[in-house]
Design an enzyme around this catalytic site. Structure first.
Site, short mmCIF file in Angstrom:
data_model
loop_
_atom_site.label_atom_id
_atom_site.label_comp_id
_atom_site.label_asym_id
_atom_site.label_seq_id
_atom_site.Cartn_x
_atom_site.Cartn_y
_atom_site.Cartn_z
N ASP A 245 0.83 -1.20 0.00
CA ASP A 245 0.00 0.00 0.00
C ASP A 245 0.88 1.26 0.00
OD1 ASP A 245 -2.28 1.54 0.19
OD2 ASP A 245 -3.00 0.62 2.04
N ASP B 34 -10.88 2.23 -3.00
CA ASP B 34 -11.42 1.95 -1.68
C ASP B 34 -12.94 1.98 -1.69
OD1 ASP B 34 -9.11 1.42 -0.38
OD2 ASP B 34 -8.83 3.43 0.45
C1 DGJ Z 1 -5.78 1.99 1.85
C2 DGJ Z 1 -6.20 0.75 1.15
O1 DGJ Z 1 -6.75 1.05 -0.09
C3 DGJ Z 1 -7.18 -0.02 2.03
O2 DGJ Z 1 -7.66 -1.13 1.36
C4 DGJ Z 1 -6.52 -0.37 3.31
O3 DGJ Z 1 -5.48 -1.28 3.06
C5 DGJ Z 1 -5.99 0.88 4.00
N1 DGJ Z 1 -5.18 1.67 3.13
C6 DGJ Z 1 -5.21 0.51 5.22
O4 DGJ Z 1 -4.61 1.60 5.79
#
Ligand code: DGJ
Length: 729
Positions: free
Chosen positions: A479, A549
């Protein structure tokens, strides 16, 4: 022969299956001009007359005129700044004395079999029997600069790639202030500019606007490609639809700052350019040093957007993604992020794993919050030690227990970041990107590690690798949750500070290259606050990227439509989540959530121990459905039938097997309507002469009927309803 040099005419002719690209050399001065890009020219190649050196303003050598009006008019293959072409340049160079002009002259060329990668950068590749590479050598004798224009030409896909390799052949340093990778000067044909724009949780929405005189650009100087704009654009003729119209598209194989720009000038010509964004960029090139720009993918279609889409999909599947998972079913995963956020422990994770196993889910992914003292997003990035208060007995124990349940195990990292509240920051505050003396900007309470520094890269790699060496991890979600600013590195000299953003991206690539080399069986999924770094650069390292997300099925229709416009469905991370949806509060049927996520890598993002029994019961059907269709979705040809964003009521797309033996149509009725007749959709890509049975019925349809006359979808009652139609020969 994909590439030919026609010596008599001084033309380079580059052929793909359906397109031709021609570059001309103007005799005496060695100007390199763009002659043609479009549908394939099969008969001869006397197209040098298109170079317009015979009409005023004439080429300077022919009439001894001053050359500025010529340069501002000429369709230049790779324009340089400061010499009289007032359109946007592709290359700007400053020498040690502060002078900035650059003028390139053609010198020579070479044609190589095959298409290689680029050192340190992601790039397309092709074997000797399928691709060729053209290198055109140009020089600026005053600067003693060599610029190699490099073209990759593929014989199985309508793509030409471009990048430049710049070498300082002099003795003094030069400063590259702008290095774009590709430029195409064309005549304006009333084009419209198609781009993908967005925001966090709203990535890659399609936008199309008329191109007007002046410069129109999208770009990023956020240090990553970004949620907001995408390193892609296409110029399309106004009549362009999915099936018809001319499309010129560029896509950048790069994950950092970019600019994608079209400029319509006084002579009704249009210049399309793409490359690293020049804002803040300056690369010092010492004597004999070389700078390679990232690669741009160029494609042309004269039959609309479907053809462009399939060109990109085929290119990325056959010539960019290297992962061993590319042609494999990915494990159906359950990720605990939306299920628990930071509030989890081994017990909770194992409860999820046990329920998941019962319904056919194959992997548990432990998301953010398992390390340091992280129980919210304001600490511990950089401290990659297991939090044993949460994972009682440690990571080994958890992984063993998950595997005993019969699931694979995946883990989340955000390796590029450092929290101000972390042991790492307390030990190495100078490892964060920041400007000395200025309070650095925090975003999500974190700073970005200075990956221009070898020791920081080394530390970062070891943090991830030591965990992967110690436990049997099957999958990593990598990430990146903030963008770059305060661009300062204490280890770069003042005249190299403009290199930081690009060096950062090179550092990310170096880390991921090491990771996939040391752990070749690891399934890597990239992610950046959702889909902020969904770009072809990252696909070189990971076969899939988390799309957004926003997991709401209806919002996802637009996000996935824009993503699938250029990316294979096999790359799109898509999961079923709980309702009311955490991003928009919408309640959609569980079936629709499953049908929409099926277009991607598929998984779940919910607390399976707490969802309604009826939803849980449906998961077994959905996981079976995934196994049944994933081969088709991963390898097939994708067609957009209709789009909710334009028709207002329904979304429809389909995937056809490469052998045309089967097709899967996804239909989502976003809004129900009263008193309307059943909707007719026309399918695409089928064998017109073949008979197709609609699975679950005895009804037989000729491929031709389905494509020409159409198919009546079921009448659905209510909003957000979906249907899958599977046609088999
Ligand atoms: C952003 C990601 O897109 C989410 O799926 C998750 O992993 C969060 N970060 C965690 O901080």
């Amino acid at each position: 022969m994909a590439i030919q040099f026609l010596a008599a005419e001084r033309l380079f002719k580059l052929d793909t299956p359906n397109t031709t690209y021609i570059i001309g050399v103007v005799d005496d001065e060695g100007y390199l001009g763009h002659v043609y890009y479009g549908a394939k020219i099969t008969e001869g190649c006397g197209l040098g007359y298109l170079l317009r050196t015979g009409e005023a303003p004439f080429v300077p050598s022919k009439n001894q005129r001053e050359k500025s009006s010529f340069l501002d008019f000429f369709p230049t293959e790779y324009p340089t700044g400061g010499i009289g072409d007032y359109r946007a340049s592709a290359l700007e160079v400053r020498n040690e004395d502060g002078f900035t002009a650059c003028q390139l002259q053609y010198k020579s060329y070479e044609i190589l079999e095959g298409k290689d990668g680029i050192d340190g950068l992601p790039a397309t590749f092709g074997a000797n029997d399928i691709a060729q590479t053209l290198r055109i050598y140009c020089v600026d004798p005053v600067l003693q600069l060599e610029v190699v224009l490099q073209y990759g030409v593929f014989e199985d896909v309508d793509v030409i790639t471009r990048n430049v390799i710049i070498r300082n052949k002099g003795t003094k340093a030069l400063y590259l202030e702008k290095v774009l990778s590709a430029c195409v000067d064309m005549d304006m044909e009333n084009y419209e500019m198609l781009t993908l724009h967005g925001s966090w949780a709203r990535e890659r929405h399609i936008q199309r606007n008329k191109l007007v005189r002046g410069r129109q650009a999208v770009g990023s100087f956020r240090g990553e490609s970004g949620h907001q704009e995408h390193p892609f654009f296409a110029l399309v003729t106004p009549e362009t639809t999915q099936e018809q119209g001319q499309v010129y598209a560029m896509h950048f194989i790069y994950s950092g700052n970019f600019i994608a720009q079209a400029e319509v000038n006084q002579f009704e010509s249009v210049r399309m350019e793409m490359g690293i964004h020049p804002q803040g960029f300056c690369w010092k090139l010492n004597s004999e040093e070389v700078f390679s720009s990232p690669e741009v993918v160029l494609t042309y279609s004269n039959s609309g957007l479907d053809q462009m889409t399939n060109t990109f999909h085929d290119l990325y599947r056959n010539h960019l993604i290297r992962s061993p998972y590319l042609h494999k079913e990915r494990p159906i995963l359950i990720n605990n992020w939306e299920a628990t956020y930071f509030d989890f422990n081994s017990e909770k994770l194992l409860a999820i794993a046990k329920e998941a196993k019962k319904v056919g889910i194959e992997m548990l992914v432990m998301d953010d919050g398992w390390f340091g003292k992280r129980s919210s997003d304001d600490s511990s990035l950089g401290d990659w030690q297991v939090n044993e208060e949460k994972l009682q007995g440690g990571l080994h124990k958890l992984v063993r227990e998950v595997k005993d349940i019969g699931l694979k195990f995946g883990i989340w990292f955000e390796p590029e970041m450092i929290s101000p509240d972390s042991d790492l920051y307390r030990a190495h505050p100078d490892w964060a990107i920041a400007i000395p003396g200025r309070v650095a900007t925090q975003s999500r309470s974190q700073f970005v590690l200075d990956l221009s520094r070898p020791e920081v890269i080394e530390y970062t790699y070891e943090q991830v690798a030591k965990i992967l060496r110690s436990v049997a991890v099957d999958y990593v979600k990598w990430d990146m949750n903030r963008q770059l600013c305060d661009l300062g590195s204490v280890s770069l000299e003042a005249d190299r500070m403009g290199e930081l953003s690009h060096r950062y991206v090179l550092g990310v690539y170096q880390l991921q290259e090491r990771l996939v080399t040391e752990f070749p069986d690891l399934l890597l999924e990239n992610c950046s606050g959702g889909g902020a770094r969904f770009d072809p650069g990252m696909l070189y390292y990971s076969p899939q990227i988390w799309c957004s997300d926003d997991t709401d099925a209806i919002e996802r229709l637009q996000i996935q439509e824009g993503t699938a416009l250029i990316y294979p469905l096999s790359t799109m991370g898509a999961h079923v989540s709980d309702c009311p949806n955490h991003s928009v509060g919408r309640v959609t049927p569980f079936k629709t959530r499953g049908d929409v996520a099926l277009a991607g890598t598929f998984g779940y993002e919910l607390d399976i121990t707490r969802i309604p029994e009826a939803d849980r019961a449906m998961i077994s059907e959905q996981t079976a459905q995934y196994h049944k269709y994933h081969g088709l979705i991963r390898e097939g040809t994708y067609y957009r039938i209709s789009s909710w964003r334009s028709n207002g009521f329904y979304d429809c797309y389909m995937v056809v097997g490469k052998d045309q033996k089967e097709a899967l149509v996804t239909y989502v009725q976003v809004l129900g309507q009263a008193n309307v007749h059943t909707r007719k959709i026309k399918l695409k890509g089928l064998d017109p002469d073949a008979d197709y049975v609609l699975e679950g019925t005895n009804q037989i349809y000729k491929g031709e009927w389905l494509m020409t006359a159409g198919f009546l979808v079921d009448k659905l009652w209510g909003d957000f309803k979906s249907m899958l139609y599977h046609f088999v020969q």
